[in-house]
Design an enzyme around this catalytic site. Sequence first.
Site, PDB file in Angstrom:
ATOM      1  N   SER A 174       0.885  -1.463  -0.005  1.00  0.00           N
ATOM      2  CA  SER A 174       0.011   0.062   0.062  1.00  0.00           C
ATOM      3  C   SER A 174       1.048   1.185  -0.079  1.00  0.00           C
ATOM      4  O   SER A 174       2.161   1.214   0.385  1.00  0.00           O
ATOM      5  CB  SER A 174      -0.688  -0.038   1.260  1.00  0.00           C
ATOM      6  OG  SER A 174      -1.538   1.273   1.280  1.00  0.00           O
ATOM      7  N   TYR A 192      -2.299  -0.395  10.290  1.00  0.00           N
ATOM      8  CA  TYR A 192      -2.322  -0.797   8.771  1.00  0.00           C
ATOM      9  C   TYR A 192      -0.874  -0.577   8.047  1.00  0.00           C
ATOM     10  O   TYR A 192      -0.200  -1.066   7.341  1.00  0.00           O
ATOM     11  CB  TYR A 192      -3.487  -0.128   8.321  1.00  0.00           C
ATOM     12  CG  TYR A 192      -3.633  -0.474   6.741  1.00  0.00           C
ATOM     13  CD1 TYR A 192      -4.247  -1.715   6.358  1.00  0.00           C
ATOM     14  CD2 TYR A 192      -3.296   0.327   5.634  1.00  0.00           C
ATOM     15  CE1 TYR A 192      -4.405  -1.898   4.948  1.00  0.00           C
ATOM     16  CE2 TYR A 192      -3.290   0.083   4.495  1.00  0.00           C
ATOM     17  CZ  TYR A 192      -4.002  -1.001   4.157  1.00  0.00           C
ATOM     18  OH  TYR A 192      -4.058  -1.343   2.702  1.00  0.00           O
TER      19      TYR A 192
HETATM   20  N1  LIG Z   1      -8.830  -0.595  -1.461  1.00  0.00           N
HETATM   21  C1  LIG Z   1      -7.828   0.269  -1.304  1.00  0.00           C
HETATM   22  O1  LIG Z   1      -8.074   1.469  -1.300  1.00  0.00           O
HETATM   23  C2  LIG Z   1      -6.555  -0.420  -1.002  1.00  0.00           C
HETATM   24  C3  LIG Z   1      -5.451   0.532  -1.157  1.00  0.00           C
HETATM   25  C4  LIG Z   1      -4.259   0.009  -0.700  1.00  0.00           C
HETATM   26  C5  LIG Z   1      -3.924  -1.164  -0.624  1.00  0.00           C
HETATM   27  N2  LIG Z   1      -4.853  -2.112  -0.583  1.00  0.00           N
HETATM   28  C6  LIG Z   1      -4.781  -3.632  -0.262  1.00  0.00           C
HETATM   29  O2  LIG Z   1      -5.466  -4.284  -1.305  1.00  0.00           O
HETATM   30  C7  LIG Z   1      -5.612  -5.430  -1.133  1.00  0.00           C
HETATM   31  C8  LIG Z   1      -6.968  -6.158  -1.602  1.00  0.00           C
HETATM   32  O3  LIG Z   1      -7.926  -5.350  -0.905  1.00  0.00           O
HETATM   33  P1  LIG Z   1      -9.183  -4.998  -1.519  1.00  0.00           P
HETATM   34  O4  LIG Z   1      -9.383  -3.490  -1.284  1.00  0.00           O
HETATM   35  O5  LIG Z   1      -9.376  -5.684  -2.664  1.00  0.00           O
HETATM   36  O6  LIG Z   1     -10.320  -5.588  -0.597  1.00  0.00           O
HETATM   37  P2  LIG Z   1     -11.401  -6.438  -0.444  1.00  0.00           P
HETATM   38  O7  LIG Z   1     -12.096  -6.566   1.032  1.00  0.00           O
HETATM   39  O8  LIG Z   1     -12.315  -6.073  -1.350  1.00  0.00           O
HETATM   40  O9  LIG Z   1     -10.982  -7.907  -0.799  1.00  0.00           O
HETATM   41  C9  LIG Z   1     -10.109  -8.558   0.152  1.00  0.00           C
HETATM   42  C10 LIG Z   1     -10.255  -9.983  -0.083  1.00  0.00           C
HETATM   43  O10 LIG Z   1      -9.244 -10.629   0.809  1.00  0.00           O
HETATM   44  C11 LIG Z   1     -10.307 -11.800   1.728  1.00  0.00           C
HETATM   45  N3  LIG Z   1      -9.646 -12.150   3.096  1.00  0.00           N
HETATM   46  C12 LIG Z   1      -9.656 -11.243   4.085  1.00  0.00           C
HETATM   47  N4  LIG Z   1      -8.932 -11.851   5.075  1.00  0.00           N
HETATM   48  C13 LIG Z   1      -8.733 -12.945   4.532  1.00  0.00           C
HETATM   49  C14 LIG Z   1      -7.895 -14.376   5.137  1.00  0.00           C
HETATM   50  N5  LIG Z   1      -7.662 -14.324   6.415  1.00  0.00           N
HETATM   51  N6  LIG Z   1      -7.688 -15.235   4.088  1.00  0.00           N
HETATM   52  C15 LIG Z   1      -7.892 -15.358   2.875  1.00  0.00           C
HETATM   53  N7  LIG Z   1      -8.796 -14.254   2.486  1.00  0.00           N
HETATM   54  C16 LIG Z   1      -8.936 -13.142   3.143  1.00  0.00           C
HETATM   55  C17 LIG Z   1     -11.582 -11.250   1.496  1.00  0.00           C
HETATM   56  O11 LIG Z   1     -12.474 -12.277   1.834  1.00  0.00           O
HETATM   57  C18 LIG Z   1     -11.710 -10.518   0.475  1.00  0.00           C
HETATM   58  O12 LIG Z   1     -12.170 -11.496  -0.501  1.00  0.00           O
HETATM   59  C19 LIG Z   1      -5.361  -5.711   0.551  1.00  0.00           C
HETATM   60  O13 LIG Z   1      -4.339  -6.135   0.969  1.00  0.00           O
HETATM   61  C20 LIG Z   1      -5.391  -4.249   0.915  1.00  0.00           C
HETATM   62  O14 LIG Z   1      -4.610  -3.889   2.197  1.00  0.00           O
HETATM   63  C21 LIG Z   1      -6.381  -1.625  -0.825  1.00  0.00           C
END
Ligand SMILES: NC(=O)c1ccc[n+]([C@@H]2O[C@H](COP(=O)([O-])OP(=O)(O)OC[C@H]3O[C@@H](n4cnc5c(N)ncnc54)[C@H](O)[C@@H]3O)[C@@H](O)[C@H]2O)c1
Length: 256
Positions: free
Chosen positions: A141, A154
């Site tokens: 991130s 985080y």
């Molecule tokens: N959305 C944002 O703005 C953003 C920004 C920077 C980084 N990220 C990172 O991107 C990645 C994906 O996030 P997203 O926004 O797509 O989130 P999201 O919540 O849409 O998807 C995350 C997925 O991870 C799964 N998950 C959670 N805990 C788990 C576990 N213990 N074992 C297996 N699966 C698990 C969830 O069920 C979900 O399907 C994350 O690492 C997040 O920190 C997101």
Amino acid sequence: MRFLNKTVIVSGGASGLGKASAARFIRDGGIVYIFDVNPKAGKKTAEELSAYGEVHFVPCDVTNEKSVADAYSKVIAKRGAVDILHANAGIIDKPMTIDQMSFESWNRMISINLNGMFLMAKYAVSQMLRQPGGVIVFTGSNWAYVCDPGFTSYAASKGAVVAFARALALDHAKDNIRINVVCPGNMLTPLLERQLSEESDPGAALSAMGQVSTPEEIANLVTFLASDEASAMKGSAVIIDQGETLGYGKGLRIEK
Ligand SMILES: NC(=O)c1ccc[n+]([C@@H]2O[C@H](COP(=O)([O-])OP(=O)(O)OC[C@H]3O[C@@H](n4cnc5c(N)ncnc54)[C@H](O)[C@@H]3O)[C@@H](O)[C@H]2O)c1
């Protein structure tokens, strides 16, 4: 067809960025295994993405070693290889200062966002060492570098993912295992939607974020890093955030 017949694992592939990268891998010929803790969403996503090619859902909790080991065993028994891992599963918590944060909530964050990356990488690398090589892309991130107030756990987890990935890349470059990190900024996924829904005015909060990426825009970088076109990229942490980190974190947000 950059990934024709490659075995690809995407953790957290049921939703958001993982779903978008899974779609790109499948469209480009990869055989994709979605590892996710949410079976309902995982099955639904796999069913939806099967319109583009071969995809399977494998239940997996990235915080549980047995669950990760069993999930890898299923893939390896079927395919005999793991060519690409997108280690992506992650969570975010409500904003809070350290005095408000329980040790339990800190541990939950580290367990999913960091320990989960360790387990996913450990089993991928162990298999990749038995084959001619492989590629890993971690989801970090831009909050490894700058962040909004209230997100210490985080930021700590994502900063550690960047440092871990770079050290791992150093260990395994000689084994033809290429490892990099994508560091997205705000991305319109269910994770961000849930965060916004807690605001008194979600529309205003979204607007204050400036330009927000789509998961597909970030998936373009994930799949580039996983492809042979990125053969020179080893241990890079690439910020992809619409310029959010420019100007001490406020960056282009004020431009909207
Ligand atoms: N959305 C944002 O703005 C953003 C920004 C920077 C980084 N990220 C990172 O991107 C990645 C994906 O996030 P997203 O926004 O797509 O989130 P999201 O919540 O849409 O998807 C995350 C997925 O991870 C799964 N998950 C959670 N805990 C788990 C576990 N213990 N074992 C297996 N699966 C698990 C969830 O069920 C979900 O399907 C994350 O690492 C997040 O920190 C997101």
